[in-house]
Scaffold this motif. Sequence first.
Motif, PDB file in Angstrom:
ATOM      1  N   PRO A  33       0.826  -1.204   0.000  1.00  0.00           N
ATOM      2  CA  PRO A  33       0.000   0.000   0.000  1.00  0.00           C
ATOM      3  C   PRO A  33       0.864   1.260   0.000  1.00  0.00           C
ATOM      4  N   THR A  34       0.422   2.283  -0.683  1.00  0.00           N
ATOM      5  CA  THR A  34       1.202   3.519  -0.768  1.00  0.00           C
ATOM      6  C   THR A  34       0.468   4.725  -0.202  1.00  0.00           C
ATOM      7  N   GLU A  35      -0.748   4.533   0.274  1.00  0.00           N
ATOM      8  CA  GLU A  35      -1.495   5.659   0.833  1.00  0.00           C
ATOM      9  C   GLU A  35      -0.717   6.273   1.994  1.00  0.00           C
ATOM     10  N   HIS A  55       3.055   1.564  10.802  1.00  0.00           N
ATOM     11  CA  HIS A  55       2.298   1.372   9.559  1.00  0.00           C
ATOM     12  C   HIS A  55       1.553   0.035   9.621  1.00  0.00           C
ATOM     13  N   PRO A  56       0.278   0.011   9.269  1.00  0.00           N
ATOM     14  CA  PRO A  56      -0.505  -1.237   9.376  1.00  0.00           C
ATOM     15  C   PRO A  56       0.013  -2.372   8.488  1.00  0.00           C
ATOM     16  N   TYR A  57       0.717  -2.059   7.427  1.00  0.00           N
ATOM     17  CA  TYR A  57       1.226  -3.106   6.537  1.00  0.00           C
ATOM     18  C   TYR A  57       2.434  -3.828   7.139  1.00  0.00           C
ATOM     19  N   LYS A 102       2.833  -5.475   9.810  1.00  0.00           N
ATOM     20  CA  LYS A 102       2.491  -6.813  10.307  1.00  0.00           C
ATOM     21  C   LYS A 102       2.422  -7.820   9.158  1.00  0.00           C
ATOM     22  N   LEU A 103       1.865  -7.413   8.027  1.00  0.00           N
ATOM     23  CA  LEU A 103       1.777  -8.317   6.876  1.00  0.00           C
ATOM     24  C   LEU A 103       3.154  -8.610   6.284  1.00  0.00           C
ATOM     25  N   VAL A 104       4.037  -7.607   6.273  1.00  0.00           N
ATOM     26  CA  VAL A 104       5.409  -7.829   5.807  1.00  0.00           C
ATOM     27  C   VAL A 104       6.082  -8.842   6.714  1.00  0.00           C
ATOM     28  N   SER A 105       5.911  -8.685   8.020  1.00  0.00           N
ATOM     29  CA  SER A 105       6.505  -9.608   8.978  1.00  0.00           C
ATOM     30  C   SER A 105       5.995 -11.030   8.758  1.00  0.00           C
ATOM     31  N   GLU A 106       4.698 -11.169   8.552  1.00  0.00           N
ATOM     32  CA  GLU A 106       4.116 -12.496   8.316  1.00  0.00           C
ATOM     33  C   GLU A 106       4.615 -13.099   7.006  1.00  0.00           C
ATOM     34  N   ARG A 107       4.737 -12.292   5.982  1.00  0.00           N
ATOM     35  CA  ARG A 107       5.211 -12.775   4.676  1.00  0.00           C
ATOM     36  C   ARG A 107       6.654 -13.268   4.785  1.00  0.00           C
ATOM     37  N   ARG A 108       7.501 -12.499   5.478  1.00  0.00           N
ATOM     38  CA  ARG A 108       8.890 -12.912   5.655  1.00  0.00           C
ATOM     39  C   ARG A 108       8.978 -14.163   6.521  1.00  0.00           C
ATOM     40  N   ALA A 109       8.163 -14.256   7.571  1.00  0.00           N
ATOM     41  CA  ALA A 109       8.164 -15.443   8.440  1.00  0.00           C
ATOM     42  C   ALA A 109       7.746 -16.680   7.657  1.00  0.00           C
ATOM     43  N   ALA A 110       6.757 -16.533   6.791  1.00  0.00           N
ATOM     44  CA  ALA A 110       6.311 -17.673   5.973  1.00  0.00           C
ATOM     45  C   ALA A 110       7.425 -18.113   5.023  1.00  0.00           C
ATOM     46  N   ALA A 111       8.136 -17.155   4.432  1.00  0.00           N
ATOM     47  CA  ALA A 111       9.251 -17.492   3.542  1.00  0.00           C
ATOM     48  C   ALA A 111      10.370 -18.198   4.295  1.00  0.00           C
ATOM     49  N   ARG A 112      10.694 -17.721   5.496  1.00  0.00           N
ATOM     50  CA  ARG A 112      11.726 -18.367   6.327  1.00  0.00           C
ATOM     51  C   ARG A 112      11.314 -19.795   6.692  1.00  0.00           C
ATOM     52  N   SER A 113      10.056 -19.954   7.071  1.00  0.00           N
ATOM     53  CA  SER A 113       9.555 -21.268   7.447  1.00  0.00           C
ATOM     54  C   SER A 113       9.635 -22.227   6.267  1.00  0.00           C
ATOM     55  N   ALA A 114       9.233 -21.768   5.088  1.00  0.00           N
ATOM     56  CA  ALA A 114       9.313 -22.610   3.889  1.00  0.00           C
ATOM     57  C   ALA A 114      10.749 -22.968   3.563  1.00  0.00           C
ATOM     58  N   LEU A 126      10.129   6.823  11.133  1.00  0.00           N
ATOM     59  CA  LEU A 126       9.186   5.716  11.268  1.00  0.00           C
ATOM     60  C   LEU A 126       7.925   6.149  12.017  1.00  0.00           C
ATOM     61  N   GLY A 127       8.072   7.084  12.929  1.00  0.00           N
ATOM     62  CA  GLY A 127       6.928   7.577  13.682  1.00  0.00           C
ATOM     63  C   GLY A 127       5.863   8.220  12.808  1.00  0.00           C
ATOM     64  N   THR A 128       6.243   8.591  11.597  1.00  0.00           N
ATOM     65  CA  THR A 128       5.263   9.183  10.684  1.00  0.00           C
ATOM     66  C   THR A 128       4.348   8.117  10.094  1.00  0.00           C
ATOM     67  N   GLY A 129       4.749   6.840  10.209  1.00  0.00           N
ATOM     68  CA  GLY A 129       3.924   5.752   9.685  1.00  0.00           C
ATOM     69  C   GLY A 129       3.832   5.729   8.173  1.00  0.00           C
ATOM     70  N   ARG A 130       4.843   6.247   7.490  1.00  0.00           N
ATOM     71  CA  ARG A 130       4.782   6.367   6.036  1.00  0.00           C
ATOM     72  C   ARG A 130       5.625   5.331   5.285  1.00  0.00           C
ATOM     73  N   PHE A 131       6.182   4.355   5.970  1.00  0.00           N
ATOM     74  CA  PHE A 131       7.119   3.424   5.346  1.00  0.00           C
ATOM     75  C   PHE A 131       6.615   1.985   5.482  1.00  0.00           C
ATOM     76  N   PRO A 132       5.835   1.498   4.540  1.00  0.00           N
ATOM     77  CA  PRO A 132       5.190   0.191   4.690  1.00  0.00           C
ATOM     78  C   PRO A 132       6.122  -1.015   4.678  1.00  0.00           C
ATOM     79  N   LEU A 133       7.351  -0.886   4.177  1.00  0.00           N
ATOM     80  CA  LEU A 133       8.226  -2.061   4.104  1.00  0.00           C
ATOM     81  C   LEU A 133       9.093  -2.258   5.343  1.00  0.00           C
ATOM     82  N   ASN A 134       9.064  -1.332   6.284  1.00  0.00           N
ATOM     83  CA  ASN A 134       9.776  -1.512   7.548  1.00  0.00           C
ATOM     84  C   ASN A 134       8.921  -2.330   8.502  1.00  0.00           C
ATOM     85  N   ILE A 135       9.576  -3.023   9.426  1.00  0.00           N
ATOM     86  CA  ILE A 135       8.850  -3.806  10.418  1.00  0.00           C
ATOM     87  C   ILE A 135       9.072  -3.246  11.825  1.00  0.00           C
TER      88      ILE A 135
END
Length: 166
Positions: free
Chosen positions: A35-37, A144-146, A148-160, A130-139
Amino acid sequence: MISCDRVFRATDLAEVPRKPGVYVWFFDEIPADVPTEGCHVGEHGTALYVGIATVKRTLRSRLRNHFRGNASGSTLRLTLGCHLDLPLRQVGSRLTFGDQEPVVSEWLAEHGRVACVAHDDPESLEQELLGTGRFPLNIKDNPHPYAKLVSERRAAARSAARAVGA
């Protein structure tokens, strides 16, 4: 926001300062689902990621690692490779996209631009950004609400990767 008077590409690494500081990645193409909003958008693209460089791992060495390294040494590369649906592998204790690492390097070289500023206390400046919440690829420490999804995506890749390597 870090000044965008000068941005660096993969071919400009020799010009990046050998100092501690903060850097912001801009992309002219956005990986699927990101997301880029609310993100900063300018002439160099959309700001999606902020990182720090220390005295030991200077701006130049950190950016070289991002542009040319592997998933084990760059969380940005790990995140982008996952978004590009590349298969992650575990080799010993290291994570890598193996023979697909050049895909990440080429994607970054084509679509990534990075602005940086030398700063004696990069951690505080990174936290401020980071406090501005404008960087979706940081964990880490990112509101930023995204994140958590980045973290889950990376965890799934590590697990696989571990399952294949087991």
